[in-house]
Scaffold this motif. Structure first.
Motif, PDB file in Angstrom:
ATOM      1  N   TRP A   1       3.924   5.167  -4.845  1.00  0.00           N
ATOM      2  CA  TRP A   1       3.728   6.008  -3.671  1.00  0.00           C
ATOM      3  C   TRP A   1       4.395   7.234  -3.747  1.00  0.00           C
ATOM      4  O   TRP A   1       5.327   7.320  -4.607  1.00  0.00           O
TER       5      TRP A   1
ATOM      6  N   GLY B   1      -2.305  -0.201  -0.143  1.00  0.00           N
ATOM      7  CA  GLY B   1      -3.686   0.476  -0.307  1.00  0.00           C
ATOM      8  C   GLY B   1      -4.172   0.022  -1.384  1.00  0.00           C
ATOM      9  O   GLY B   1      -4.387   0.598  -2.319  1.00  0.00           O
TER      10      GLY B   1
ATOM     11  N   GLU C   1       0.786   5.291   1.052  1.00  0.00           N
ATOM     12  CA  GLU C   1       0.185   3.995   0.828  1.00  0.00           C
ATOM     13  C   GLU C   1       0.640   3.728  -0.577  1.00  0.00           C
ATOM     14  O   GLU C   1       0.626   4.328  -1.754  1.00  0.00           O
TER      15      GLU C   1
ATOM     16  N   PRO D   1       4.295   0.617   5.026  1.00  0.00           N
ATOM     17  CA  PRO D   1       3.296   1.320   4.788  1.00  0.00           C
ATOM     18  C   PRO D   1       2.203  -0.029   4.726  1.00  0.00           C
ATOM     19  O   PRO D   1       2.558  -0.983   4.108  1.00  0.00           O
TER      20      PRO D   1
END
Lengths: 184, 269
Positions: B229, B268, B213, B265
């Motif tokens: 990441w 996050g 993420e 992804p």
């Protein structure tokens, strides 16, 4: 921080360092390489101090470590050649200043002696140094090198005879002497 | 011979004579033998003189001042230092293991991980090289194929140069850098609108505690920001300076799609 045990260690080891440096230099003929060898020796001695037999003098133990490191190490590359610089300085001094001529002459004698030593076998050279320069007894030298005392005596006797013949010019045609001549 | 029952003079006696180590009574016997053998006497006298010569020649190496590095106290200090380093390294590794476990348990990093070396390096590398007007890259885009081969070879994996033309960024070139872990790292540099610089920093990153993420990071001493990441043991960071977060994320996503070829992804953040 200098702990008591460490002070004691220094007091037992450091008095021998000048002799170790001289021995290492005689083997390697290069001050930096010699001091590296001495440093390796001291580091190993410190890390193995607890293995030493405490009733014995530290000197032969230190010399044995140094000699073993020298023998096992790849330290032969620095040998030969490095011995020249000091003597070239001596010659230059003699030209510039007549008063320095005696010192230069002295250095030439030393140079010949060291060069002759250099043309002995390694085994003979080590014995001549340990006994004639570092003042080890014949027994101590034999223990240090882990050879019978008869072997030490025969290396000493042959090494000295060969050194004498080299320095007295009786082996002028010898390869060792030829090397001396080439050296300026 | 000095006495009727004296031991015959041997080579060992003569060497001991050269070394001046004979006990007095034996010395008398050897002196007498030498007096009777003048040729041998000359040889052994020469040896004794040469012994002195060697001692004199080597004496300067004994008497020279000792370098401080050979002092026992200094050797002991260096040894303690080395041992301390080893113990600190073990302690640090243990701490990281515990921290990694805690963070993993806490639900995958609620905290920003600015300390992650790969990210710190990426931010620093951007600050240093993006600002370099003279030589921002080591190999220019003119030798793109060669650069790719070289960097792929050094990083030990085939690299892909993301195409960011649609976003307004073109490749300038790249350089090889040294990651803090000793792994080679690559930096690819892009130029965007009004000379803005974007860098992609990548190297092996096997430290745990991060997944695929996106995470956001900011330089502590400059205004460089990055999205980064970690994907299958390899770390990526897309860094820029003065770019808003949404625009940077957009670029990072574009990079991610191309380097991983994987589905996008979830950010996050």
């Amino acid at each position: 921080m200098m702990r008591g045990r460490e002070r004691a260690l220094a007091a037992l080891i450091e008095p021998h360092i000048p002799a170790l440096r001289r021995f290492a230099w005689a083997l390697l003929r290069d001050t930096a390489a010699a001091d590296d060898l001495v440093q390796d020796c001291l580091e190993r001695a410190i890390s193995r101090w607890h293995l030493r037999r405490p009733e014995r003098d530290a000197k032969p133990w230190l010399f044995a470590i140094l000699h073993n490191l020298h023998r096992s190490g790849r330290r032969s590359a620095a040998r030969r050649g490095a011995m020249l610089s000091l003597d070239e300085r001596g010659l230059a001094d003699a030209v510039a200043d007549p008063a320095a001529a005696d010192a230069a002459e002295q250095r030439l004698i030393w140079r010949d002696a060291l060069a002759a030593l250099d043309s002995l076998s390694e085994e003979q050279r080590v014995v001549l140094l340990l006994i004639g320069v570092e003042d080890f007894s014949y027994e101590a030298a034999a223990r240090l090198l882990d050879v019978p005392i008869g072997t030490v005596m025969s290396r000493l006797s042959r090494g000295r005879e060969r050194l004498r013949r080299l320095l007295d010019g009786e082996e002028a045609a010898d390869a060792g002497r030829a090397m001396l001549r080439r050296v300026k | 011979m000095a006495a009727g029952d004296a031991m015959p003079v041997g080579e060992d006696d003569l060497q001991a004579w050269v070394d001046g180590r004979l006990p007095p009574e034996r010395r008398t016997a050897v002196d007498a033998w030498l007096a009777a053998n003048p040729v041998a006497a000359a040889r052994f006298r020469a040896m004794a003189a040469q012994r002195e010569m060697l001692r004199d020649a080597l004496r300067p190496h004994h008497d020279a001042p000792m370098p401080a590095r050979l002092r026992v106290a200094n050797l002991l200090a260096a040894r303690r230092e080395a041992q301390g380093r080893g113990q600190r390294r073990i302690a640090a590794a243990a701490a990281w293991l515990v921290l990694g476990g805690v963070l993993g348990w806490a639900g995958n990093a609620l905290l920003p991980q600015r300390e992650r070396p790969m990210v710190t390096e990426a931010l620093a590398a951007h600050a240093v090289f993006a600002a370099d007007a003279g030589r921002p890259v080591e190999i220019s885009v003119a030798q793109e194929a060669q650069m790719l081969r070289w960097l792929s070879d050094r990083l030990g994996r085939p690299l892909v140069v993301p195409e960011l033309g649609p976003a307004g960024y073109r490749l300038m070139g790249g350089r090889l850098l040294a990651g803090a872990t000793g792994d080679p790292a690559a930096q690819l540099m892009y130029e965007g609108p009004r000379g803005a610089r974007l860098t992609l920093y990548l190297r092996a990153d096997r430290a745990g505690g991060a997944g695929a993420e996106f995470r956001y990071a900011e330089g502590t001493t400059n205004s460089v920001t990055a999205f980064w990441w970690v994907d299958r043991g390899f770390g990526y960071a897309v860094a820029a300076e003065g770019l808003n977060r949404a625009a940077l994320l957009h670029l990072a996503e574009a990079v991610h799609r191309q380097v991983a070829g994987a589905p996008r992804p979830d950010p996050g953040l």
